[in-house]
Design a protein around this motif. Structure first.
Motif, short mmCIF file in Angstrom:
data_model
loop_
_atom_site.label_atom_id
_atom_site.label_comp_id
_atom_site.label_asym_id
_atom_site.label_seq_id
_atom_site.Cartn_x
_atom_site.Cartn_y
_atom_site.Cartn_z
N GLY A 39 58.03 70.12 55.71
CA GLY A 39 58.25 70.92 54.51
C GLY A 39 59.68 71.41 54.37
N GLU A 40 60.28 71.78 55.48
CA GLU A 40 61.67 72.25 55.45
C GLU A 40 62.62 71.12 55.05
OE1 GLU A 40 61.88 73.56 59.49
OE2 GLU A 40 61.43 75.64 58.97
N LEU A 41 62.35 69.93 55.57
CA LEU A 41 63.20 68.78 55.23
C LEU A 41 63.05 68.41 53.76
CD1 LEU A 41 62.59 66.69 58.45
CD2 LEU A 41 64.80 67.60 57.70
N VAL A 42 61.84 68.47 53.24
CA VAL A 42 61.63 68.17 51.82
C VAL A 42 62.39 69.19 50.96
CG1 VAL A 42 59.90 68.12 49.97
CG2 VAL A 42 59.42 67.00 52.16
N THR A 43 62.26 70.46 51.29
CA THR A 43 62.96 71.51 50.55
C THR A 43 64.47 71.31 50.62
OG1 THR A 43 61.16 73.07 50.92
CG2 THR A 43 63.32 74.01 50.38
N TRP A 44 64.97 70.95 51.79
CA TRP A 44 66.41 70.72 51.97
C TRP A 44 66.89 69.55 51.11
CZ3 TRP A 44 68.63 66.44 54.66
CH2 TRP A 44 70.01 66.55 54.84
N LEU A 45 66.16 68.44 51.11
CA LEU A 45 66.56 67.30 50.29
C LEU A 45 66.56 67.65 48.81
CD1 LEU A 45 64.74 64.32 52.05
CD2 LEU A 45 67.20 64.69 51.89
N LYS A 46 65.60 68.45 48.39
CA LYS A 46 65.52 68.85 46.99
C LYS A 46 66.67 69.77 46.61
CE LYS A 46 61.40 70.16 45.66
NZ LYS A 46 60.04 70.74 45.70
N SER A 47 66.95 70.77 47.45
CA SER A 47 67.97 71.76 47.10
C SER A 47 69.39 71.26 47.33
CB SER A 47 67.73 73.06 47.86
OG SER A 47 67.89 72.86 49.25
N GLU A 48 69.62 70.54 48.40
CA GLU A 48 70.97 70.11 48.74
C GLU A 48 71.37 68.77 48.12
OE1 GLU A 48 73.31 71.88 50.50
OE2 GLU A 48 71.81 73.49 50.41
N HIS A 49 70.39 67.92 47.84
CA HIS A 49 70.71 66.57 47.37
C HIS A 49 70.09 66.23 46.03
CE1 HIS A 49 72.79 65.56 51.08
NE2 HIS A 49 71.81 66.17 51.72
N GLY A 50 69.34 67.17 45.45
CA GLY A 50 68.79 66.98 44.11
C GLY A 50 67.66 65.97 43.99
N LEU A 51 66.99 65.65 45.07
CA LEU A 51 65.88 64.72 45.01
C LEU A 51 64.66 65.40 44.40
CD1 LEU A 51 67.68 63.21 47.17
CD2 LEU A 51 65.54 62.35 48.07
N GLY A 52 63.84 64.61 43.74
CA GLY A 52 62.57 65.10 43.26
C GLY A 52 61.62 65.26 44.43
N HIS A 53 60.55 66.01 44.22
CA HIS A 53 59.63 66.30 45.30
C HIS A 53 58.99 65.03 45.88
CE1 HIS A 53 56.90 68.69 47.73
NE2 HIS A 53 55.97 67.82 47.39
N GLY A 54 58.52 64.14 45.03
CA GLY A 54 57.87 62.92 45.52
C GLY A 54 58.80 62.04 46.32
N HIS A 55 60.02 61.89 45.85
CA HIS A 55 60.99 61.07 46.57
C HIS A 55 61.37 61.70 47.91
CE1 HIS A 55 62.40 58.91 42.66
NE2 HIS A 55 61.27 58.40 43.16
N ALA A 56 61.61 63.00 47.91
CA ALA A 56 61.95 63.69 49.16
C ALA A 56 60.79 63.61 50.14
CB ALA A 56 62.29 65.16 48.87
N ASN A 57 59.59 63.82 49.67
CA ASN A 57 58.41 63.75 50.52
C ASN A 57 58.24 62.35 51.12
OD1 ASN A 57 55.96 65.11 51.52
ND2 ASN A 57 54.92 63.56 50.28
N ALA A 58 58.44 61.32 50.32
CA ALA A 58 58.29 59.95 50.81
C ALA A 58 59.32 59.65 51.90
CB ALA A 58 58.45 58.96 49.65
N LEU A 59 60.56 60.04 51.68
CA LEU A 59 61.60 59.80 52.68
C LEU A 59 61.30 60.52 53.99
CD1 LEU A 59 64.81 60.03 50.49
CD2 LEU A 59 64.11 58.05 51.86
N VAL A 60 60.93 61.78 53.89
CA VAL A 60 60.64 62.56 55.10
C VAL A 60 59.43 62.01 55.83
CG1 VAL A 60 59.96 64.84 55.96
CG2 VAL A 60 61.77 64.65 54.24
N ALA A 61 58.36 61.74 55.10
CA ALA A 61 57.14 61.23 55.73
C ALA A 61 57.40 59.92 56.46
CB ALA A 61 56.04 61.04 54.68
N HIS A 62 58.11 59.02 55.82
CA HIS A 62 58.38 57.72 56.42
C HIS A 62 59.29 57.86 57.64
CE1 HIS A 62 59.75 53.53 56.73
NE2 HIS A 62 58.58 53.24 56.19
N THR A 63 60.32 58.67 57.54
CA THR A 63 61.27 58.86 58.64
C THR A 63 60.59 59.52 59.84
OG1 THR A 63 63.08 59.05 57.06
CG2 THR A 63 63.50 59.85 59.29
N LEU A 64 59.83 60.57 59.60
CA LEU A 64 59.15 61.25 60.71
C LEU A 64 58.09 60.35 61.37
CD1 LEU A 64 58.74 64.89 59.33
CD2 LEU A 64 60.50 63.99 60.87
N ALA A 65 57.41 59.54 60.55
CA ALA A 65 56.43 58.60 61.11
C ALA A 65 57.12 57.55 61.97
CB ALA A 65 55.64 57.94 60.00
N GLU A 66 58.25 57.07 61.53
CA GLU A 66 59.03 56.11 62.33
C GLU A 66 59.44 56.73 63.66
OE1 GLU A 66 61.57 52.99 59.61
OE2 GLU A 66 62.57 54.79 60.31
#
Length: 70
Positions: A39-66
């Motif tokens: 959740g912190e990483l999703v919030t960070w991507l949204k606030s610092e890099h302007g990503l939408g929630h779905g895109h930020a969530n997908a990136l974080v979920a995939h990266t953490l799973a890897e």
């Protein structure tokens, strides 16, 4: 015939097109970030890099799973 991409990776072409960075670069940023919880990483991507929630969530979920599979 190749099976369609499913799950978080299905967002990757749209993320690269919309935000102009390759997925590998986003993953590096996520891995180098100081927050480490999903959740912190999703919030960070949204606030610092302007990503939408779905895109930020997908990136974080995939990266953490890897990383969990290493």
């Amino acid at each position: 015939m190749t099976a369609p991409v499913k799950g978080p990776a299905s967002y990757f072409p749209a993320i690269e097109k919309k935000y102009g960075r390759p997925i590998a670069e986003w993953k590096e940023l996520i891995r180098a970030a100081s927050p480490t919880r999903h959740g912190e990483l999703v919030t960070w991507l949204k606030s610092e890099h302007g990503l939408g929630h779905g895109h930020a969530n997908a990136l974080v979920a995939h990266t953490l799973a890897e990383d969990a599979g290493r």
